[in-house]
Write a protein that holds these residues in place. Structure first.
Motif, PDB file in Angstrom:
ATOM      1  N   ASP A  85       0.809  -1.081   0.018  1.00 41.54           N
ATOM      2  CA  ASP A  85      -0.017  -0.136   0.022  1.00 41.54           C
ATOM      3  C   ASP A  85       0.668   1.279   0.061  1.00 41.54           C
ATOM      4  O   ASP A  85       1.944   1.325   0.792  1.00 41.54           O
ATOM      5  N   LEU A  86       0.422   2.236  -0.942  1.00 40.59           N
ATOM      6  CA  LEU A  86       1.266   3.671  -1.209  1.00 40.59           C
ATOM      7  C   LEU A  86       0.785   4.278  -0.210  1.00 40.59           C
ATOM      8  O   LEU A  86      -0.195   5.270  -0.408  1.00 40.59           O
ATOM      9  N   LYS A  87       1.450   4.613   1.042  1.00 41.51           N
ATOM     10  CA  LYS A  87       0.961   5.673   2.039  1.00 41.51           C
ATOM     11  C   LYS A  87       1.539   6.950   1.657  1.00 41.51           C
ATOM     12  O   LYS A  87       2.504   7.108   1.305  1.00 41.51           O
ATOM     13  N   ASP A  88       1.047   7.798   2.423  1.00 42.42           N
ATOM     14  CA  ASP A  88       1.525   9.251   2.226  1.00 42.42           C
ATOM     15  C   ASP A  88       2.641   9.403   3.152  1.00 42.42           C
ATOM     16  O   ASP A  88       2.679   9.094   4.531  1.00 42.42           O
ATOM     17  N   PRO A  89       3.535  10.210   2.639  1.00 44.72           N
ATOM     18  CA  PRO A  89       4.766  10.619   3.407  1.00 44.72           C
ATOM     19  C   PRO A  89       4.434  11.358   4.845  1.00 44.72           C
ATOM     20  O   PRO A  89       3.300  12.130   4.749  1.00 44.72           O
ATOM     21  N   THR A  90       4.963  11.399   5.872  1.00 40.96           N
ATOM     22  CA  THR A  90       4.783  12.339   7.282  1.00 40.96           C
ATOM     23  C   THR A  90       5.320  13.567   7.035  1.00 40.96           C
ATOM     24  O   THR A  90       6.245  13.896   6.106  1.00 40.96           O
ATOM     25  N   ASP A  91       5.091  14.402   8.088  1.00 42.56           N
ATOM     26  CA  ASP A  91       5.662  15.924   8.031  1.00 42.56           C
ATOM     27  C   ASP A  91       7.035  15.438   7.948  1.00 42.56           C
ATOM     28  O   ASP A  91       7.958  16.433   7.285  1.00 42.56           O
TER      29      ASP A  91
END
Length: 479
Positions: free
Chosen positions: A87-93
């Protein structure tokens, strides 16, 4: 902020400015995005073996035990990797902050693609390396290299997981050992989300230590200070604190200094401090003048030129859109000072982005100018506004472009410093800032107020503004 943290910020910022910094990311940084760490990944494997993953310190051994009990077949391990990391999750801050730093070299033991995605999101061209063959090729126009020394989720069968993989690593991934060894010798690394239990890294660091003994490069690691867990006994907590202290001391053998934070959110604040301090070493000079007012053209250009020279002398970088009547004086002063110091180059100290005024279509022109301004403002941490007027149909009017740059600088968190004494729209902007000092400068409003007042009063000679203006920039660039 404690002394160790302040020392880290000062020294790592210097390495950033000299293009000597690198990042090493471990699984701990991906966990916040929703991926499992090593313990979470191997929990079902351990359970099937009758083990409690929370009680196992050597997780590489756990992966090997699984292979031993399955005739060395990797199917279940490969499938586990696919299920957890596909699953391609979004990068964190934190990943986004790292991507925005002026760093070209990123190393990771992670299989996910968070770092690559973060870099691409901020417009950088990534050259990812996770096979020996990729090390021998170069992606055209790259400005960031991501070395994935344990493989990539697209090739789970080749991921480094078990003891067998680690024991063969020297033969199967020798070029990665060479590349990382070279970077550790030449660059200053910041380790994040890394527990330093990886046998490969320990082997490489040990070789460098033996070879360079007392001449190892300084590296840093951000680590959360051990806090007492819920229902944890005092004895167990004290044991964990002792173990963490011993690990910290052992890392000093490799010249890796640990910077402790109390909470994981402090990591973000620390990275923000790195980014902000780096950006505040670049000063954006926004200015335009068709009419030079009471100062006259010669005095105005001399003032701007002296100001630019002083910024370069303070080892600051200048960004400019080469505004009418002001840009030429910026270049003159900056280049003269740069050429007077042999160790510096124009490319390092001066960022010029002249606007493409030849675009005739107004919609296209507006879109291009907006993007141009965004890219220019993104380079800086302090914005100076001088004059700001232009001729339209034979009349002198305020420059709407300067207002746009002011609003954009505010939205991007830059310190905005209008030189009100110069008149035109800069005077209007100065009134806004001086009228609400605490809003624009919440940290040092008491010290900043008299300096802002000094650059807003009418003066016959603009040279009188140099001292308070430079004092103000000194104050802001060190926050």
């Amino acid at each position: 902020m404690d002394r160790d943290t302040e020392d880290f910020l000062t020294k790592f910022l210097k390495e950033l400015r000299e293009n000597n910094a690198a990042i090493f990311v471990g699984a701990g940084l991906s966990k916040a995005a929703g991926y499992v760490d090593w313990s979470g990944l191997l929990a079902p494997i351990a359970k099937a073996l009758g083990l409690d993953v929370a009680r196992e310190a050597d997780l590489v051994a756990v992966a090997q035990y699984h292979l031993n009990s399955n005739a060395s077949h990797r199917y279940h391990l490969n499938q586990l990797l696919i299920e957890e990391f596909s699953d391609l999750k979004d990068p964190t801050d934190n990943q986004m902050l790292l991507a925005r730093l002026p760093i070209q070299t990123y190393w990771t033991t992670n299989y996910d693609r968070l770092i690559e995605k973060a870099l691409e999101t901020v417009g950088r061209r990534v050259d990812a390396k996770y096979t020996n063959e990729q090390l021998a090729t170069t992606r055209r126009g790259r400005d960031a290299i991501v070395y994935k020394m344990h493989g990539d989720i697209e090739h789970p069968d080749k991921a480094i997981l078990s003891k067998d993989d680690y024991e063969r690593y020297h033969d199967t991934h020798g070029p990665f050992i060479t590349a990382l060894s070279g970077d550790l010798v030449e660059k200053t690394f910041l380790f994040l989300g890394f527990s330093f239990t990886d046998p490969n890294l320990d082997f490489i660091l040990s070789r460098i230590r033996v070879r360079f003994t007392q001449h190892q490069r300084q590296h840093y690691c951000i680590m959360r200070k051990r806090a007492r867990l819920k229902d944890e006994s005092k004895k167990d907590f004290e044991y964990a604190v002792t173990k963490q202290t011993l690990v910290m001391q052992d890392l000093l053998r490799f010249n890796i200094k640990v910077i402790f934070v109390d909470e994981f959110s402090d990591v973000t604040r620390l990275l923000e401090a790195v980014q902000n301090r780096y950006r505040r070493r670049t000063v954006l000079i926004s200015g335009s003048a068709f009419d030079y007012g009471a100062w006259g053209r010669e005095a105005t250009e001399q003032f701007v030129s002296k100001f630019a020279r002083a910024l370069i002398d303070k080892d600051l970088r200048i960004a400019s859109g080469f505004g009418l009547g002001i840009g030429g004086a910026v270049v003159t002063g900056a280049v003269q000072q740069i050429y007077s110091i042999r160790q510096r180059s124009v490319d390092e100290q001066l960022l010029l982005r002249p606007f493409p005024i030849g675009i005739k279509n107004m919609d296209e022109r507006q879109r291009t100018f907006t993007r141009y301004r965004e890219e220019l403002v993104a380079q800086a941490g302090i914005a100076i506004f001088i004059m700001g007027n232009k001729e339209v149909d034979g009349k002198i009017v305020n420059a709407d472009g300067m207002r746009a740059e002011f609003e954009l600088a505010k939205s991007k968190g830059l310190y905005v410093v209008p030189v009100g004494s110069s008149g035109s729209i800069a005077s209007e902007l100065w009134n806004e800032v001086a009228g609400d000092i605490k809003k624009f400068f919440p940290k040092n409003s008491t010290k900043i107020r008299p300096l802002m007042e000094a650059i807003g009063k009418p003066v016959k000679s603009p040279d009188k503004l140099l001292k308070p203006l430079l004092e103000l920039i000194d104050l802001l660039s060190k926050e």
